[in-house]
Design an enzyme around this catalytic site. Structure first.
Site, mmCIF file in Angstrom:
data_model
loop_
_atom_site.group_PDB
_atom_site.id
_atom_site.type_symbol
_atom_site.label_atom_id
_atom_site.label_comp_id
_atom_site.label_asym_id
_atom_site.label_seq_id
_atom_site.Cartn_x
_atom_site.Cartn_y
_atom_site.Cartn_z
ATOM 1 N N HIS A 1 -3.433 4.289 -2.146
ATOM 2 C CA HIS A 1 -4.395 3.429 -1.437
ATOM 3 C C HIS A 1 -4.943 4.153 -0.209
ATOM 4 O O HIS A 1 -6.127 4.045 0.116
ATOM 5 C CB HIS A 1 -3.725 2.134 -0.974
ATOM 6 C CG HIS A 1 -3.221 1.257 -2.073
ATOM 7 N ND1 HIS A 1 -1.895 1.108 -2.364
ATOM 8 C CD2 HIS A 1 -3.893 0.471 -2.950
ATOM 9 C CE1 HIS A 1 -1.747 0.263 -3.365
ATOM 10 N NE2 HIS A 1 -2.944 -0.136 -3.752
ATOM 11 N N ARG B 1 4.489 -0.539 -8.047
ATOM 12 C CA ARG B 1 5.668 -0.965 -8.804
ATOM 13 C C ARG B 1 6.707 0.147 -8.969
ATOM 14 O O ARG B 1 7.813 -0.126 -9.422
ATOM 15 C CB ARG B 1 5.247 -1.480 -10.181
ATOM 16 C CG ARG B 1 4.445 -2.788 -10.127
ATOM 17 C CD ARG B 1 4.088 -3.266 -11.519
ATOM 18 N NE ARG B 1 3.382 -4.537 -11.527
ATOM 19 C CZ ARG B 1 2.060 -4.674 -11.432
ATOM 20 N NH1 ARG B 1 1.291 -3.601 -11.297
ATOM 21 N NH2 ARG B 1 1.499 -5.866 -11.474
ATOM 22 N N SER C 1 2.165 4.116 -7.675
ATOM 23 C CA SER C 1 1.964 2.714 -8.019
ATOM 24 C C SER C 1 2.886 1.867 -7.151
ATOM 25 O O SER C 1 4.004 2.292 -6.831
ATOM 26 C CB SER C 1 2.305 2.487 -9.497
ATOM 27 O OG SER C 1 2.526 1.118 -9.734
ATOM 28 N N LEU D 1 0.828 -1.212 0.000
ATOM 29 C CA LEU D 1 0.000 0.000 0.000
ATOM 30 C C LEU D 1 0.863 1.264 0.000
ATOM 31 O O LEU D 1 1.936 1.302 0.590
ATOM 32 C CB LEU D 1 -0.922 0.017 1.228
ATOM 33 C CG LEU D 1 -1.866 -1.181 1.392
ATOM 34 C CD1 LEU D 1 -2.840 -0.931 2.545
ATOM 35 C CD2 LEU D 1 -2.628 -1.492 0.119
ATOM 36 N N GLU E 1 0.408 5.903 -0.693
ATOM 37 C CA GLU E 1 -0.469 7.044 -0.428
ATOM 38 C C GLU E 1 -1.737 7.011 -1.305
ATOM 39 O O GLU E 1 -2.796 7.484 -0.911
ATOM 40 C CB GLU E 1 0.341 8.333 -0.638
ATOM 41 C CG GLU E 1 -0.262 9.602 -0.105
ATOM 42 C CD GLU E 1 -0.913 9.487 1.285
ATOM 43 O OE1 GLU E 1 -2.006 10.057 1.460
ATOM 44 O OE2 GLU E 1 -0.359 8.831 2.172
ATOM 45 N N GLY F 1 -9.491 3.120 -7.761
ATOM 46 C CA GLY F 1 -8.735 4.258 -8.284
ATOM 47 C C GLY F 1 -8.900 4.406 -9.797
ATOM 48 O O GLY F 1 -9.070 3.424 -10.521
#
Ligand code: PAF
Length: 290
Positions: free
Chosen positions: A39, A205, A203, A35, A37, A161
């Site tokens: 999320h 990733r 993200s 998670l 910011e 989102g």
């Protein structure tokens, strides 16, 4: 198993009986963990909507194997459960559903993959030639897992989102189908993309970007902004492809589409810019209203 309490504040649910003890009608945020910011903003939004009601704010943390078309991407997906539970709690979640793979896919992965492959996806997940053709099988896996999560969690609303715009359209269509078939009235609430100060969409990733790649990545946001100043979609698309390459990215697509169907834009109906580009070993996606 009895639901466990993390940090004396968030209830962790992991079994089928844990989840049946949850009152229906929660506000739900589905995640794969790691998670950030972005999320936290979804969870805060859920907590805000639940305020003054008795509705629990539930997140799920489940790295869903059926939606990964690249096994290496699945294997390296970050797992940060303790930090996730702390962040979820401080953003206002009351419960975290953290199921084992065997709870969602009791017949094993081969059966789960066949089940996903048998799904008839809505046109927005098969026709646009965007994520649908770049990540074969991905949307069937998303459809399958979100359907199963909704059946278990029984939310009244779920927040997703806008960063994964095509996924958002798919989940909206899937939920309409579920509501019709099950007589439920689950509402899908879109939430704007949260960005780093330099414009890069948050993200899980992004942590894999090298410092040099991290410096290049915000170009996507800048270039979508530039595209919005151009008059015609075809001109904007050519501009984006050229500028993304010049910035050191490898674009997979950079398009202007009808915001809902993701097909050719029609004047008078909202349009969306959508970009996917590779940067080193990472694939970045982003989008913006035209
Ligand atoms: O967007 C995500 O994190 C995932 O695709 C989702 C919706 C949690 C399903 O696994």
């Amino acid at each position: 198993m009895t639901p466990t309490t993390h940090n004396a504040t968030i209830q962790v649910l992991s079994t089928a009986s844990d989840i049946t003890s949850l009152p229906s009608g929660c506000i739900f945020v589905a995640t794969m963990g790691a998670l950030h910011e972005g999320h936290a903003a979804l969870i805060r939004d859920a907590a805000q909507r639940a305020r003054g009601t008795s509705a629990p704010v539930v997140i799920s943390i489940f790295v869903n194997p059926t939606q990964f078309n690249d096994p290496a991407d699945y294997a390296r997906y970050p797992k940060t459960l303790d930090a996730d539970l702390s962040l979820a709690h401080s953003a206002g979640a009351t419960h975290a559903f953290v199921p084992d793979v065997s709870l969602l896919y009791p017949l094993g992965m081969d059966a789960a993959k066949s089940q996903a492959a048998a799904i008839t996806l809505p046109p927005v997940a098969t026709q646009p030639n965007l994520e649908d053709s770049r990540r074969p099988g991905h949307f069937a896996g998303v459809y399958l897992v979100v359907w199963k999560l909704f059946e278990l969690v029984r939310p009244s609303a779920a927040i997703f989102g806008e960063k994964d715009w095509q996924q958002l359209q798919l989940i909206t269509a899937m939920t309409a189908e579920m509501n019709q078939r099950h007589g439920t009235s689950i509402r899908i609430i879109p939430s704007p993309t949260i960005r780093e100060p330099d414009g890069l969409a948050m993200s899980s990733r992004n942590r894999f970007l090298t410092p040099a790649e991290r410096a290049i990545a915000p170009a996507i946001h800048r270039i979508m902004h530039e595209a919005r100043t151009l008059t015609f979609p075809a001109v904007a698309e050519a501009h984006m492809l050229q500028r993304l390459q010049h910035a050191g990215l490898h674009p997979e697509y950079a398009v202007v589409r009808d915001a809902a169907t993701l097909l050719t834009p029609i004047p008078g109906i909202p349009w969306r810019i959508l970009v996917a580009a590779r940067l080193g070993s990472i694939r970045l996606i982003d989008n913006m209203a035209w």
